[in-house]
Design a protein around this motif. Structure first.
Motif, PDB file in Angstrom:
ATOM      1  N   SER A 251       0.842  -1.189   0.000  1.00 25.73           N
ATOM      2  CA  SER A 251       0.000   0.000   0.000  1.00 25.73           C
ATOM      3  C   SER A 251       0.880   1.242   0.000  1.00 25.73           C
ATOM      4  O   SER A 251       1.671   1.467   0.924  1.00 25.73           O
ATOM      5  CB  SER A 251      -0.902   0.007   1.239  1.00 25.73           C
ATOM      6  N   LEU A 252       0.746   2.073  -1.045  1.00 24.64           N
ATOM      7  CA  LEU A 252       1.577   3.266  -1.183  1.00 24.64           C
ATOM      8  C   LEU A 252       0.707   4.476  -1.498  1.00 24.64           C
ATOM      9  O   LEU A 252      -0.384   4.343  -2.067  1.00 24.64           O
ATOM     10  CB  LEU A 252       2.613   3.065  -2.293  1.00 24.64           C
ATOM     11  N   THR A 253       1.208   5.649  -1.135  1.00 23.53           N
ATOM     12  CA  THR A 253       0.501   6.902  -1.387  1.00 23.53           C
ATOM     13  C   THR A 253       1.091   7.579  -2.616  1.00 23.53           C
ATOM     14  O   THR A 253       2.311   7.701  -2.742  1.00 23.53           O
ATOM     15  CB  THR A 253       0.615   7.846  -0.179  1.00 23.53           C
ATOM     16  N   VAL A 254       0.226   8.021  -3.510  1.00 24.13           N
ATOM     17  CA  VAL A 254       0.651   8.677  -4.743  1.00 24.13           C
ATOM     18  C   VAL A 254       1.042  10.123  -4.441  1.00 24.13           C
ATOM     19  O   VAL A 254       0.274  10.868  -3.840  1.00 24.13           O
ATOM     20  CB  VAL A 254      -0.474   8.644  -5.794  1.00 24.13           C
ATOM     21  N   ASN A 255       2.243  10.523  -4.872  1.00 24.85           N
ATOM     22  CA  ASN A 255       2.734  11.881  -4.628  1.00 24.85           C
ATOM     23  C   ASN A 255       2.487  12.820  -5.797  1.00 24.85           C
ATOM     24  O   ASN A 255       2.340  14.035  -5.605  1.00 24.85           O
ATOM     25  CB  ASN A 255       4.234  11.870  -4.325  1.00 24.85           C
ATOM     26  N   ALA A 256       2.477  12.293  -7.010  1.00 28.22           N
ATOM     27  CA  ALA A 256       2.299  13.131  -8.197  1.00 28.22           C
ATOM     28  C   ALA A 256       1.783  12.273  -9.333  1.00 28.22           C
ATOM     29  O   ALA A 256       2.044  11.063  -9.396  1.00 28.22           O
ATOM     30  CB  ALA A 256       3.614  13.805  -8.590  1.00 28.22           C
ATOM     31  N   VAL A 257       1.040  12.910 -10.252  1.00 25.60           N
ATOM     32  CA  VAL A 257       0.513  12.231 -11.436  1.00 25.60           C
ATOM     33  C   VAL A 257       0.724  13.138 -12.641  1.00 25.60           C
ATOM     34  O   VAL A 257       0.462  14.344 -12.579  1.00 25.60           O
ATOM     35  CB  VAL A 257      -1.001  11.920 -11.285  1.00 25.60           C
ATOM     36  N   ASP A 258       1.194  12.557 -13.743  1.00 28.81           N
ATOM     37  CA  ASP A 258       1.388  13.305 -14.982  1.00 28.81           C
ATOM     38  C   ASP A 258       1.032  12.380 -16.140  1.00 28.81           C
ATOM     39  O   ASP A 258       1.848  11.578 -16.572  1.00 28.81           O
ATOM     40  CB  ASP A 258       2.833  13.791 -15.100  1.00 28.81           C
ATOM     41  N   GLY A 259      -0.214  12.471 -16.614  1.00 24.58           N
ATOM     42  CA  GLY A 259      -0.665  11.565 -17.666  1.00 24.58           C
ATOM     43  C   GLY A 259      -0.729  10.143 -17.128  1.00 24.58           C
ATOM     44  O   GLY A 259      -1.365   9.879 -16.103  1.00 24.58           O
ATOM     45  N   ASP A 260      -0.023   9.217 -17.799  1.00 24.97           N
ATOM     46  CA  ASP A 260      -0.015   7.830 -17.329  1.00 24.97           C
ATOM     47  C   ASP A 260       1.158   7.551 -16.397  1.00 24.97           C
ATOM     48  O   ASP A 260       1.364   6.412 -15.973  1.00 24.97           O
ATOM     49  CB  ASP A 260      -0.009   6.859 -18.511  1.00 24.97           C
ATOM     50  N   ALA A 261       1.935   8.593 -16.046  1.00 21.49           N
ATOM     51  CA  ALA A 261       3.046   8.436 -15.108  1.00 21.49           C
ATOM     52  C   ALA A 261       2.626   8.923 -13.722  1.00 21.49           C
ATOM     53  O   ALA A 261       1.861   9.888 -13.595  1.00 21.49           O
ATOM     54  CB  ALA A 261       4.265   9.213 -15.586  1.00 21.49           C
ATOM     55  N   PHE A 262       3.114   8.237 -12.699  1.00 16.40           N
ATOM     56  CA  PHE A 262       2.834   8.670 -11.332  1.00 16.40           C
ATOM     57  C   PHE A 262       4.042   8.360 -10.455  1.00 16.40           C
ATOM     58  O   PHE A 262       4.900   7.550 -10.807  1.00 16.40           O
ATOM     59  CB  PHE A 262       1.560   8.008 -10.786  1.00 16.40           C
ATOM     60  N   GLU A 263       4.097   9.026  -9.287  1.00 15.21           N
ATOM     61  CA  GLU A 263       5.257   8.929  -8.419  1.00 15.21           C
ATOM     62  C   GLU A 263       4.864   8.536  -7.000  1.00 15.21           C
ATOM     63  O   GLU A 263       3.794   8.909  -6.523  1.00 15.21           O
ATOM     64  CB  GLU A 263       5.998  10.278  -8.379  1.00 15.21           C
ATOM     65  N   VAL A 264       5.755   7.758  -6.356  1.00 21.96           N
ATOM     66  CA  VAL A 264       5.576   7.418  -4.942  1.00 21.96           C
ATOM     67  C   VAL A 264       6.929   7.515  -4.248  1.00 21.96           C
ATOM     68  O   VAL A 264       7.980   7.440  -4.882  1.00 21.96           O
ATOM     69  CB  VAL A 264       4.994   5.996  -4.742  1.00 21.96           C
ATOM     70  N   LEU A 265       6.887   7.688  -2.931  1.00 23.28           N
ATOM     71  CA  LEU A 265       8.091   7.762  -2.118  1.00 23.28           C
ATOM     72  C   LEU A 265       8.060   6.639  -1.092  1.00 23.28           C
ATOM     73  O   LEU A 265       7.066   6.476  -0.376  1.00 23.28           O
ATOM     74  CB  LEU A 265       8.175   9.115  -1.407  1.00 23.28           C
ATOM     75  N   LEU A 266       9.141   5.864  -1.017  1.00 22.23           N
ATOM     76  CA  LEU A 266       9.220   4.764  -0.062  1.00 22.23           C
ATOM     77  C   LEU A 266      10.213   5.106   1.036  1.00 22.23           C
ATOM     78  O   LEU A 266      11.340   5.526   0.760  1.00 22.23           O
ATOM     79  CB  LEU A 266       9.639   3.466  -0.757  1.00 22.23           C
ATOM     80  N   ILE A 267       9.784   4.932   2.287  1.00 22.05           N
ATOM     81  CA  ILE A 267      10.621   5.227   3.445  1.00 22.05           C
ATOM     82  C   ILE A 267      11.590   4.068   3.698  1.00 22.05           C
ATOM     83  O   ILE A 267      11.411   2.959   3.173  1.00 22.05           O
ATOM     84  CB  ILE A 267       9.758   5.499   4.683  1.00 22.05           C
ATOM     85  N   PRO A 268      12.631   4.292   4.506  1.00 20.14           N
ATOM     86  CA  PRO A 268      13.624   3.239   4.758  1.00 20.14           C
ATOM     87  C   PRO A 268      13.031   1.930   5.270  1.00 20.14           C
ATOM     88  O   PRO A 268      13.456   0.850   4.861  1.00 20.14           O
ATOM     89  CB  PRO A 268      14.548   3.885   5.796  1.00 20.14           C
ATOM     90  N   HIS A 269      12.039   2.010   6.167  1.00 21.38           N
ATOM     91  CA  HIS A 269      11.453   0.784   6.720  1.00 21.38           C
ATOM     92  C   HIS A 269      10.831  -0.073   5.621  1.00 21.38           C
ATOM     93  O   HIS A 269      11.048  -1.297   5.583  1.00 21.38           O
ATOM     94  CB  HIS A 269      10.392   1.121   7.766  1.00 21.38           C
ATOM     95  N   THR A 270      10.081   0.543   4.726  1.00 19.59           N
ATOM     96  CA  THR A 270       9.439  -0.204   3.637  1.00 19.59           C
ATOM     97  C   THR A 270      10.484  -0.836   2.728  1.00 19.59           C
ATOM     98  O   THR A 270      10.340  -1.993   2.305  1.00 19.59           O
ATOM     99  CB  THR A 270       8.516   0.716   2.822  1.00 19.59           C
ATOM    100  N   LEU A 271      11.542  -0.098   2.431  1.00 18.63           N
ATOM    101  CA  LEU A 271      12.612  -0.638   1.585  1.00 18.63           C
ATOM    102  C   LEU A 271      13.277  -1.842   2.248  1.00 18.63           C
ATOM    103  O   LEU A 271      13.703  -2.779   1.559  1.00 18.63           O
ATOM    104  CB  LEU A 271      13.660   0.445   1.314  1.00 18.63           C
ATOM    105  N   LYS A 272      13.337  -1.830   3.571  1.00 16.26           N
ATOM    106  CA  LYS A 272      14.027  -2.899   4.311  1.00 16.26           C
ATOM    107  C   LYS A 272      13.208  -4.170   4.417  1.00 16.26           C
ATOM    108  O   LYS A 272      13.760  -5.281   4.318  1.00 16.26           O
ATOM    109  CB  LYS A 272      14.387  -2.392   5.709  1.00 16.26           C
ATOM    110  N   VAL A 273      11.890  -4.046   4.617  1.00 17.09           N
ATOM    111  CA  VAL A 273      11.077  -5.227   4.938  1.00 17.09           C
ATOM    112  C   VAL A 273      10.277  -5.752   3.741  1.00 17.09           C
ATOM    113  O   VAL A 273       9.439  -6.644   3.904  1.00 17.09           O
ATOM    114  CB  VAL A 273      10.123  -4.937   6.117  1.00 17.09           C
ATOM    115  N   THR A 274      10.514  -5.219   2.558  1.00 19.49           N
ATOM    116  CA  THR A 274       9.835  -5.680   1.344  1.00 19.49           C
ATOM    117  C   THR A 274      10.879  -5.899   0.244  1.00 19.49           C
ATOM    118  O   THR A 274      12.080  -5.743   0.473  1.00 19.49           O
ATOM    119  CB  THR A 274       8.803  -4.636   0.844  1.00 19.49           C
TER     120      THR A 274
END
Length: 203
Positions: A148-171
């Protein structure tokens, strides 16, 4: 139903063709005694039904039958032995809903366009599959490889998300890079809202 909060990272043991289906076996830290045949587990965001479970040094090996439709709309057909997979067990009544409501029915495959790392975090840009971008909104939720991630930006069919250190570590996200493909499930509320708007126009 699921929440998009990953509770284990499994390892692909094998993916074996069996006629019109494939038999997928995943090694997991989940205790074998805690898993029943017929239970649902999300594998990289794809809900699969357990058809077999055995004790394993790590915890358990879990077997699933995967049909052609699932292989066509998700990344499972590209999985190889020793590949790592985000896992989440089905939500139980009374469980904490830490992410958002996720069905485990992948809508398609998104592509990672770019990754930028800074301060232990990672900023990803994705391309949504055709027809899905209308369901993706800034500050809305999206499930990517079951997370489950939160969308930070949308541009047409492109979108962006930011992952914190904990998520990067446990997934599995710590090892993801530009060009990789991931399973995507859009927010159900966005889908229902879109359908209601379409129905209103039709009437």
């Amino acid at each position: 139903m699921f929440t998009g909060i990953i509770s284990d990272v499994g390892e692909v043991i094998e993916m074996t063709p069996l006629g019109e289906r494939n038999r997928l076996t995943i090694a997991s830290a989940y205790p074998a005694k805690s898993i029943n045949v017929g239970a649902s587990i999300a594998n990289a965001g794809v809900c699969l039904t357990v058809v077999g479970v055995e004790p394993h040094a790590r915890g358990s090996t879990i077997a699933y039958d995967v049909g052609a439709e699932t292989l066509a709309v998700a990344t499972l057909g590209e999985w190889r032995t020793r590949g790592r997979v985000n896992l989440e067990r089905a939500l139980k009544v009374g469980d904490e809903l830490g992410g958002h409501m996720v069905s485990g029915h992948a809508d398609g495959i998104a592509e990672i366009l770019a990754r930028r790392d800074f301060d232990g975090m990672a900023h990803f840009t994705f391309r949504a599959p055709k027809g899905l971008s209308k369901f993706i909104a800034v500050k809305g939720s999206v499930a990517l490889d079951g997370t489950s991630l939160t969308v930070n930006a949308v541009d047409g069919d492109a979108f962006e998300v930011l992952l914190i250190p904990h998520t990067l570590k446990v997934t599995t996200w710590g090892e993801r890079k530009a060009g990789d493909k991931v399973n995507i499930e859009v927010d159900q509320m966005a889908r229902y809202a879109s359908r209601l708007m379409e129905a209103g126009k039709e009437s």
